[in-house]
Motif scaffolding. Structure first.
Motif, short mmCIF file in Angstrom:
data_model
loop_
_atom_site.label_atom_id
_atom_site.label_comp_id
_atom_site.label_asym_id
_atom_site.label_seq_id
_atom_site.Cartn_x
_atom_site.Cartn_y
_atom_site.Cartn_z
N UNK A 1 9.81 38.72 23.57
CA UNK A 1 10.08 38.68 24.74
C UNK A 1 10.30 37.61 25.43
N UNK A 2 9.15 36.88 25.17
CA UNK A 2 8.43 35.27 25.54
C UNK A 2 10.24 34.59 25.57
N UNK A 3 10.57 34.86 23.60
CA UNK A 3 11.58 33.88 23.80
C UNK A 3 13.00 34.14 24.40
N UNK A 4 12.97 35.58 24.72
CA UNK A 4 14.42 35.85 25.43
C UNK A 4 14.88 35.84 26.89
N UNK A 5 14.11 35.35 27.33
CA UNK A 5 13.04 34.95 28.49
C UNK A 5 13.84 33.71 28.34
N UNK A 6 13.04 32.36 27.43
CA UNK A 6 12.83 31.73 27.09
C UNK A 6 14.25 30.79 27.25
N UNK A 7 14.85 31.39 25.90
CA UNK A 7 16.12 30.87 25.96
C UNK A 7 17.07 31.28 26.74
N UNK A 8 17.29 32.05 27.23
CA UNK A 8 18.27 33.06 28.04
C UNK A 8 18.30 31.82 29.31
N UNK A 9 17.30 31.56 29.49
CA UNK A 9 16.89 30.73 30.96
C UNK A 9 16.83 29.39 30.48
N UNK A 10 16.97 29.02 30.03
CA UNK A 10 17.02 27.15 29.27
C UNK A 10 19.34 27.55 29.35
N UNK A 11 19.51 28.05 28.47
CA UNK A 11 20.88 28.22 28.54
C UNK A 11 22.02 28.72 29.86
N UNK A 12 21.54 29.37 30.47
CA UNK A 12 21.91 29.46 31.57
C UNK A 12 21.78 28.37 32.68
N UNK A 13 20.39 27.69 33.07
CA UNK A 13 20.72 26.71 33.13
C UNK A 13 21.41 25.75 32.67
N UNK A 14 21.52 25.76 31.63
CA UNK A 14 22.19 24.42 30.43
C UNK A 14 23.91 24.54 31.67
N UNK A 15 24.31 25.92 30.99
CA UNK A 15 25.95 26.40 31.27
C UNK A 15 26.46 26.71 32.42
N UNK A 16 25.38 26.34 33.67
CA UNK A 16 25.07 26.75 34.93
C UNK A 16 26.19 27.22 35.79
N UNK A 17 26.76 25.93 35.54
CA UNK A 17 28.46 25.90 36.64
C UNK A 17 29.48 26.87 35.72
N UNK A 18 29.29 27.16 34.35
CA UNK A 18 30.54 27.43 33.44
C UNK A 18 30.74 29.10 33.76
N UNK A 19 29.23 29.47 33.67
CA UNK A 19 28.47 30.81 33.89
C UNK A 19 29.37 31.82 35.63
N UNK A 20 28.89 30.45 36.80
CA UNK A 20 28.84 31.28 38.51
C UNK A 20 30.29 31.45 38.18
N UNK A 21 31.28 30.51 37.75
CA UNK A 21 32.70 30.34 37.56
C UNK A 21 33.21 31.12 37.20
N UNK A 22 33.12 32.30 35.94
CA UNK A 22 33.28 32.74 35.32
C UNK A 22 32.60 34.64 36.34
N UNK A 23 31.81 34.38 36.86
CA UNK A 23 31.16 35.32 37.53
C UNK A 23 31.88 35.32 38.91
N UNK A 24 32.30 34.90 39.03
CA UNK A 24 32.92 33.85 40.54
C UNK A 24 32.43 33.73 42.11
N UNK A 25 30.83 33.53 41.40
CA UNK A 25 29.91 33.58 42.54
C UNK A 25 30.08 31.67 42.50
N UNK A 26 30.51 31.56 44.07
CA UNK A 26 30.58 30.41 45.08
C UNK A 26 29.54 29.57 44.94
N UNK A 27 27.80 30.36 45.42
CA UNK A 27 26.74 29.78 45.90
C UNK A 27 26.19 30.52 45.76
N UNK A 28 24.85 30.78 44.54
CA UNK A 28 24.24 31.55 44.32
C UNK A 28 22.76 31.41 45.68
#
Length: 408
Positions: A43-70
């Motif tokens: 569980x901890x690994x899932x939370x940490x890994x996905x949090x860091x990866x979303x932070x790493x790819x933040x702009x690309x994921x926001x673009x794919x999600x069509x979210x201008x400002x989160x």
């Protein structure tokens, strides 16, 4: 990939703290993982890994999600859901299963996500996820090398151990942790890479001081000082002291190490680490004013100036740095670097040596500062060598180091 709502909610909470409240990602993740004792290791690994990866790819994921400002919780839930689609299909290479029918994921269409994701990959600043101004700066300073460095910096950092030779040896650490679980680093027998990521701070061998966690690029800096046992060495920007501990080991606990910093709590942490490492030749000094620097004039055989910098060489392990950096900070930090280099260098004895180092890939923080120093101090200093670790070539953090000698 089965999703559990409580774990995804934890990721959303972390994103809120990092991007809305502007807190540091590593501290948030650490605090979050301690907040629920019912979570297991997976569980901890899932939370940490996905949090860091979303932070790493933040702009690309926001673009794919069509979210201008989160800014709101619903935006962050949407981003988390879109990330799960991207991760499943493009990172794990699996056919995507429909997201759980949670109200928070309502309106997310996998086909639309894929279309936007592919569009984003065609634009470097979106594909590699960084602000416009930082992309422009990197290209202006590094030219054609910028793109390949960005790709490398977006790969997760390996966990590298530095064997503490005051207490152990590489063979002993291999015997304790299992040689099959480790990889050696070329040209550094005391640097060992963990093949599988795990938390080593609770390991008994770590608690006994047999090894420290230190990137292989960082491990190159202390030896670059050209150290011999018995020397008097100052680490003037020591922080929590990873390189100070390495210096003490290279000295074989002889001579002296003076670890200095403007951040007194970090020096307190260094004292604890030194005790665990079996270091007996190290003292700390809080820099409260530049008068302290004057009192140490010409006292060091060797001086390490691992100066504050943008941290652009260590984005692999600190991906939130690129979202927190501002152009004004870079201007200010270059001024700080120059002040340290031009002032602290006076602590070196005539005939002694100094290493100026940064964890930045930008020449303006590194090579150009040394050139400026040598131009103004050519009568008193001799340039010996410089070296830069290439993130794209070796996969470790990006460090710059220059060795200078004060003329007799």
């Amino acid at each position: 990939m089965k999703l559990y709502k409580g774990l995804v909610a934890a990721i959303v909470e972390a994103l809120q703290e990092i991007f809305v409240k502007h807190r540091q990602a590593d501290r948030i993740v650490e605090q979050l993982l301690k907040s629920n004792k019912k979570w297991g290791a997976r569980d901890r690994a899932f939370i940490a890994e996905n949090t860091y990866e979303i932070v790493r790819w933040w702009r690309l994921v926001k673009y794919a999600a069509e979210v201008e400002k989160a800014s709101y919780s619903e935006d962050l839930w949407r981003i988390a859901g879109v990330w799960m689609i991207i991760k499943t299909h493009h990172i794990h290479g699996e056919n995507f299963e429909i997201l759980p029918e949670w109200p928070e994921f309502e309106g997310i269409n996998a086909d639309s996500v894929e279309e936007r994701y592919q569009e984003g990959l065609l634009i470097r600043k979106i594909a590699q996820s960084l602000p416009d101004w930082l992309d422009d700066l990197g290209e202006s300073e590094l030219g054609s090398q910028w793109s390949e460095q960005l790709v490398a910096l977006n790969r997760p950092a390996p966990i590298v151990l530095r064997v503490n030779t005051l207490k152990s040896s590489a063979d002993e650490v291999k015997g304790i942790l299992g040689a099959e679980n480790l990889m050696e680093v070329a040209q550094n027998s005391n640097a060992l890479i963990l093949k599988k990521r795990q938390n080593m701070h609770n390991n008994d061998a770590f608690k006994q001081g047999f090894f420290e966690i230190q990137d292989a690029g960082s491990q190159m800096i202390a030896p670059y000082l050209d150290i011999n046992p018995g020397m008097s060495i100052i680490d003037a920007c020591a922080g929590a002291g990873g390189k100070s501990l390495h210096i003490a080991a290279l000295l074989q606990n002889s001579g002296s190490v003076l670890s200095m910093d403007i951040d007194d709590p970090k020096l307190g942490e260094l004292k604890k680490r030194a005790l665990r490492n079996g270091v007996t030749n190290l003292e700390t000094m809080h820099i409260e004013s530049e008068e302290i620097i004057t009192t140490l004039s010409e006292t060091a055989d060797r001086l390490l100036l691992d100066v504050p910098c943008s941290g652009l060489g260590v984005l692999k392990r600190n991906p939130d740095t690129k979202w927190k950096l501002k152009p004004d900070f870079l201007t200010n930090i270059r001024n700080v670097q120059w002040n340290i280099l031009s002032t602290y260098s006076g602590m070196v004895k005539k005939g002694g040596k100094m290493v100026y180092a940064t964890c930045s890939i930008l020449p303006s923080e590194s090579e150009e500062q040394v050139k400026k120093f040598m131009k103004s101090r050519r009568k008193d200093w001799k340039f010996i060598s410089e070296y830069r670790t290439s993130v794209s070539e070796v996969g470790f953090d990006g460090f710059y180091m220059a060795l200078l000698e004060r003329k007799k």
